[in-house]
Design a protein around this motif. Structure first.
Motif, PDB file in Angstrom:
ATOM      1  N   HIS A  62       4.182  -5.373  -5.025  1.00 40.38           N
ATOM      2  CA  HIS A  62       3.551  -4.572  -3.974  1.00 40.38           C
ATOM      3  C   HIS A  62       3.478  -3.103  -4.366  1.00 40.38           C
ATOM      4  CE1 HIS A  62       3.536  -7.920  -1.114  1.00 40.38           C
ATOM      5  NE2 HIS A  62       4.731  -8.220  -1.574  1.00 40.38           N
ATOM      6  N   ARG A  85      -0.371  -6.886   1.754  1.00 42.14           N
ATOM      7  CA  ARG A  85      -0.601  -8.107   0.990  1.00 42.14           C
ATOM      8  C   ARG A  85       0.509  -9.134   1.202  1.00 42.14           C
ATOM      9  NH1 ARG A  85      -1.969  -7.283  -5.115  1.00 42.14           N
ATOM     10  NH2 ARG A  85       0.000  -6.144  -5.146  1.00 42.14           N
ATOM     11  N   GLU A  97      -1.914 -13.144  -5.238  1.00 41.68           N
ATOM     12  CA  GLU A  97      -2.189 -12.654  -3.882  1.00 41.68           C
ATOM     13  C   GLU A  97      -2.774 -13.784  -3.051  1.00 41.68           C
ATOM     14  OE1 GLU A  97      -5.594  -9.967  -2.043  1.00 41.68           O
ATOM     15  OE2 GLU A  97      -4.171  -8.707  -3.182  1.00 41.68           O
ATOM     16  N   LYS A 100      -4.740 -10.505   2.182  1.00 39.97           N
ATOM     17  CA  LYS A 100      -4.701  -9.047   2.268  1.00 39.97           C
ATOM     18  C   LYS A 100      -5.141  -8.657   3.662  1.00 39.97           C
ATOM     19  CE  LYS A 100      -4.719  -4.808   0.198  1.00 39.97           C
ATOM     20  NZ  LYS A 100      -4.625  -3.967   1.409  1.00 39.97           N
TER      21      LYS A 100
END
Length: 343
Positions: A62, A85, A97, A100
């Motif tokens: 992050h 995220r 990921e 988001k």
């Protein structure tokens, strides 16, 4: 309990440790049984393998701080950050990921072995499927203070101002069962058998609901706020932080109403900050604000010293699925891993 001069601690006999220099936000063992993940305030997730517990892989997860961490549905870990995220960290440290949510903080994440996941962002709980895609977004009246799946992964509970909401994750029409009680509700837990929901409140007390009839349960008397709740493996006891001892409320024989709690491993004036019950036995791990970590047998009251004070307040605890390994982390970035398997 904090006088460590003549106490032999298990970490020195059966453990390894490392200091990362950043607040340990959360710890999670992968359900695959090989990896340990530590989410830190510097935005990294550190990953170690049981086979080489002193070797950690640093994952730049992050841009900012890790806000939340949990074991992912099948293996590895799930993390939420203040960069909006939701990341999946594989056992080998590979980061992917999943979602988001703009610039909003992902303050809470949860996952169930069935494949379902949840992420709390501001007033919403986003439910993600096994592929990592958002299935639905569940709206709440205020910022979500905590989330938890039930044992079967069929319901997700979210705490918020003036109560909690209980949702069926696969319902065609998303309409929650609202559990009302005035005040600010944070940490939340669902009884292993699914019949009770308990929250920790801003007012230094707990509140619970018996789902069968809506009966309220109020558990008070704490000198500090409770940040950590954990039911024992079969739900007989609810262990909590927020006092100078591990406070255990009985959830048998009619439940905790009108009964005094049991207290374990206290008496030195230091607040308990984290509790986590063993996944198979009636035993609880506890961490204190001076860095002390203990194991306590709920039935006998016997206490085993795990780690001495001095490494910062304990901010995270984790058991692996079989209960053979215990990990703890502190505000100063110290992580200890204890091997309790038979030798």
């Amino acid at each position: 309990m904090s006088d460590s001069t003549d106490i032999e601690f298990l970490l020195g006999q059966r453990g390894t440790s490392h200091n990362f220099g950043a607040w340990v936000i959360g710890l999670a063992f992968g359900r695959e049984g090989r990896s340990l993940h530590a989410g830190l305030g510097d935005g990294t997730v550190r990953v170690a393998q049981f086979a080489s517990p002193s070797e950690w892989v640093a994952v730049e997860a992050h841009k900012g701080a890790v806000m939340s961490l949990c074991a992912d549905a099948k293996d590895g870990a799930l993390s939420g950050g203040d960069d909006g995220r939701v990341m999946r960290i594989a056992p080998d440290g590979t980061a992917t990921e999943l979602a988001k949510f703009g610039s909003k903080w992902v303050e809470h994440v949860a996952a169930h072995e069935s494949g379902i996941r949840a992420a709390a962002v501001a007033k919403a709980v986003h439910v993600l499927d096994a592929k990592g895609e958002v299935m639905k977004s569940l709206a709440h009246p205020s910022t979500v203070g905590g989330i938890a799946f039930d044992a079967k992964g069929k319901r997700v509970a979210a705490s918020h101002y003036n109560g909690a909401s209980l949702w069926f994750v696969n319902a065609k029409e998303d309409k929650p069962r609202v559990l009302e009680w005035k005040g600010s509700h944070a940490a939340i837990a669902i009884h292993p058998e699914g019949g009770h929901v308990v929250t920790a409140m801003q007012e230094m007390s707990l509140h619970g609901w018996r789902l069968a009839d809506g009966q309220h349960m109020r558990m008070s008397g704490y000198p500090a706020k409770t940040h950590s709740l954990s039911f024992s493996n079969k739900g007989k006891w609810l262990a909590t932080s927020g006092a100078e001892a591990v406070v255990l409320w009985p959830f048998f024989g009619g439940g905790p109403m009108g009964k005094a709690p049991t207290e374990l491993a206290g008496g030195d004036g230091v607040m308990c900050t984290q509790v986590l019950c063993h996944p198979q036995h009636e035993m609880v791990a506890a961490g204190f604000e001076d860095g002390l970590v203990l194991l306590a047998d709920i039935n006998t009251g016997r206490v085993l010293p795990v780690a001495p004070p001095g490494q910062g307040g304990v901010s995270a605890l984790a058991w692996n699925p079989t209960g053979s390994h215990l990990a703890f982390g502190t505000e100063s970035g110290f992580v200890g891993l204890l091997d309790l398997s038979a030798r």
